[in-house]
Design an enzyme around this catalytic site. Sequence first.
Site, PDB file in Angstrom:
ATOM      1  N   LYS A  35       0.837  -1.203   0.000  1.00 49.74           N
ATOM      2  CA  LYS A  35       0.000   0.000   0.000  1.00 49.74           C
ATOM      3  C   LYS A  35       0.873   1.255   0.000  1.00 49.74           C
ATOM      4  CE  LYS A  35      -0.444  -0.532   5.002  1.00 49.74           C
ATOM      5  NZ  LYS A  35      -1.252  -1.171   6.066  1.00 49.74           N
ATOM      6  N   ARG A 130     -10.737  -0.625  14.243  1.00 46.04           N
ATOM      7  CA  ARG A 130     -10.391   0.316  13.181  1.00 46.04           C
ATOM      8  C   ARG A 130     -11.163  -0.061  11.925  1.00 46.04           C
ATOM      9  NH1 ARG A 130      -4.415   0.575  10.487  1.00 46.04           N
ATOM     10  NH2 ARG A 130      -5.040  -1.538   9.931  1.00 46.04           N
ATOM     11  N   TYR A 244      16.480  29.010  10.748  1.00 43.67           N
ATOM     12  CA  TYR A 244      15.243  29.650  11.207  1.00 43.67           C
ATOM     13  C   TYR A 244      15.189  29.672  12.733  1.00 43.67           C
ATOM     14  CZ  TYR A 244      13.136  29.624   6.569  1.00 43.67           C
ATOM     15  OH  TYR A 244      12.859  29.852   5.256  1.00 43.67           O
ATOM     16  N   MET A 292      12.688  23.564   4.351  1.00 39.27           N
ATOM     17  CA  MET A 292      11.973  22.860   3.282  1.00 39.27           C
ATOM     18  C   MET A 292      12.906  22.086   2.362  1.00 39.27           C
ATOM     19  SD  MET A 292       9.206  24.318   0.521  1.00 39.27           S
ATOM     20  CE  MET A 292       8.160  25.076   1.744  1.00 39.27           C
TER      21      MET A 292
END
Length: 346
Positions: A35, A130, A244, A292
Amino acid sequence: MAQSVLTINLKSIADNWRSLDKLSGPDVETGAVLKANSYGLGISMVAPYLANQGVSTFFVALAKEGREIRQLLPDNVRIFILSGYMRDDIHLIKQFDLIPILVSQEQFIRYSEDIPDHKFGLQLDTGMNRLGMEPEHFLAQKDNICNLNPELIISHLSWAEERDHAMNKIQLNNFRDLTQGLDTPLSLSATGGISLGKDFHFDLCRPGIGLFGGLPFEEALPVVSLEIPLIQIQNVVKGEGVGYNTAWIAKRDTTLATIAAGYADGLIRSLSNNSIVYANGIPCPVVGRVSMDLITVDITDLEMVPDYFEMLGANQTINELAEQASTISHEILTSLGQRYYRSYVL
Ligand SMILES: *Cc1c(COP(=O)(O)O)cnc(C)c1O
């Protein structure tokens, strides 16, 4: 070019599948769960390779994932859909010969009305709450369902990575009770359940993460390596901040390497200030925030600065990186981004 290289070793995936297959008896089939684009590693490459190595049952989450591989696989290979049957999928299921694993009473009713003659499987809820048909719904319809000859009945363990957790035994007993007397093939175990021993194996095991080098399959061969190119070297003096929010401040005069991958490539922000990359086998700390497209690394102690830094590979597995990021290897793999140059080893 400042492009990172993700290398995926298909041969190791097949070797891991064979090792997992050996952990269960000769009468137990071992399928492959592919998957989410084969845990991020490229289902159109992984599925045909494994089929060629003898895997004849595949599991994906969605019908559209099944469509992606149907034409790449021999006709006799089975493709099960773990999310079951959604009405929109009717054409995909018929046209691409997919087998939905129905997960509820509603799905069963809808499916028997819409496609009465088509193959299906069934998932039972044995305690995870689930996905899966509730025990009382199953017991009320058991004969009805089994007269339609399901291909497979499965359930899923919620604590399999912890050998001694009480839930394993509870779910095992529930599964046995519910399926008593049936001659339908049964399946309970993913990677974790395989190592719980033969009581958990039934007719078919469904490993996913273990194929790709992930825990709890301890003996897995590593499958991926990730090399990230250097784009700049900087010198900062003691007391200067980096990146940052100056999330890291130099405690000494420091040499930094800025390398070309970041959270957009799946190196998630929780690796900030808290992880390692390797330079020719020498560990170097990641400093400051992962941004990023970029990561900064302290290379002050290096004698030779390489062109590429290893984030995953011989020195660092997906399990180790997952631990640094406070997550599991499944998330590390499925996050790996689309910008890498992807190279497959056969
Ligand atoms: C994802 C999944 C698997 C495979 O699990 P791993 O832990 O990756 O081995 C097996 N069965 C079901 C129902 C799943 O959702």
